[in-house]
Design an enzyme around this catalytic site. Structure first.
Site, PDB file in Angstrom:
ATOM      1  CB  CYS A 278      -0.995  -0.017   1.158  1.00 15.09           C
ATOM      2  SG  CYS A 278      -2.315   1.191   0.931  1.00 15.09           S
TER       3      CYS A 278
ATOM      4  CG  HIS B  88      -3.982  -3.531   2.768  1.00 13.86           C
ATOM      5  ND1 HIS B  88      -2.994  -2.956   3.534  1.00 13.86           N
ATOM      6  CD2 HIS B  88      -4.597  -2.516   2.121  1.00 13.86           C
ATOM      7  CE1 HIS B  88      -3.006  -1.648   3.389  1.00 13.86           C
ATOM      8  NE2 HIS B  88      -3.976  -1.344   2.533  1.00 13.86           N
TER       9      HIS B  88
ATOM     10  CD  GLU C  23      -1.632  -5.604   5.325  1.00 10.72           C
ATOM     11  OE1 GLU C  23      -1.342  -6.028   4.190  1.00 10.72           O
ATOM     12  OE2 GLU C  23      -2.066  -4.443   5.528  1.00 10.72           O
TER      13      GLU C  23
END
Ligand code: MN
Length: 243
Positions: free
Chosen positions: A109, A212, A214
């Protein structure tokens, strides 16, 4: 992998609480991929940054505040979000060391936007007001739900690493790449043409995504594959990132 690589994770900064903090997903995904994540101090001390760059096997450039528009020659517009001069300073210096030492770096990001800016590209300061699109890039919770597609050109590294011609990804960003830095290669495009994944082919492993992983590494194999290839690169494995 011969050893468990030690990976420096760029700290998140909460200005309101005057705190450094971390999302567990960044750390856990690295751990589950076989690396040892370590959150770095936030510092602009050049000597410390040089030491960190030399000590760790690779670096995760995390999400966070907007990159200061001055770094790509623009005034701060009204729609620009919060900025962190401390993160800009540290990450600019660290990224320069990373390139010099050819250390692996994975950007997520803000990380993708930062790499693009530091290599000479520009950003949309605010996608919703500056770029007409049928896609909304700022999704609501929960963030592990995919909301738009990313197309991957055949034979590029992202295709090799994920085994997919397209990915469904989450999307939580109000900025994006406007002019791609000359040295970066786009390896994934949203359906509206926005660049969502880049590599820097001059380096052994410098890779970044706009989405994202994660938040989705547990539910999505392709998200986990990105952490795995990054951790393997930090462990000394040739990532073969050239097309
Ligand atoms: Mn998006």
């Amino acid at each position: 992998m011969n050893k468990q690589p030690m990976i420096g994770v760029l700290p998140l900064m909460d200005k309101e609480r005057d705190s450094y903090w971390m999302l567990p997903g960044y750390m856990k995904a690295i751990e589950e991929a076989g690396g040892i994540p370590v959150m770095l101090p936030l510092t602009s001390d050049k000597e410390i940054i040089r030491k960190l760059a030399g000590t760790f096997d690779g670096f995760l450039f995390t999400g966070g505040q907007d990159v200061h528009p001055a770094l790509y020659g623009e005034e701060v517009s009204q729609a620009c979000g919060e900025i962190s001069g401390e993160r800009d300073d540290m990450e600019r210096a660290l990224f320069a060391e990373v390139l010099k030492l050819d250390k692996p770096a994975f950007g997520i990001c803000r990380g993708l936007q930062l790499f693009n800016v530091l290599l000479g590209g520009t950003l949309y300061q605010d996608l919703p007001s500056q770029r007409v699109s049928e896609i909304t890039h700022v999704q609501k919770l929960p963030y592990d739900v995919p909301v738009h597609r990313v197309h991957i050109e055949q034979e590029n590294p992202l295709h090799r690493w994920t085994g997919r011609e397209s990915l469904m990804v989450n999307s939580y960003h109000h900025q994006g790449i406007r002019k791609l830095a000359p040295s970066l290669q786009a390896v994934g495009l949203a359906e509206d043409g926005l660049v969502e994944a880049v590599i820097l082919p001059d380096q052994s492993f410098v890779f970044a995504v706009q989405w994202h992983p994660e938040f989705s590494y547990r539910s999505d194999d392709a998200s986990m594959a990105l952490f795995r290839v990054f951790v393997e690169a930090c462990g000394g494995k040739q990532a073969n990132q050239r097309s």
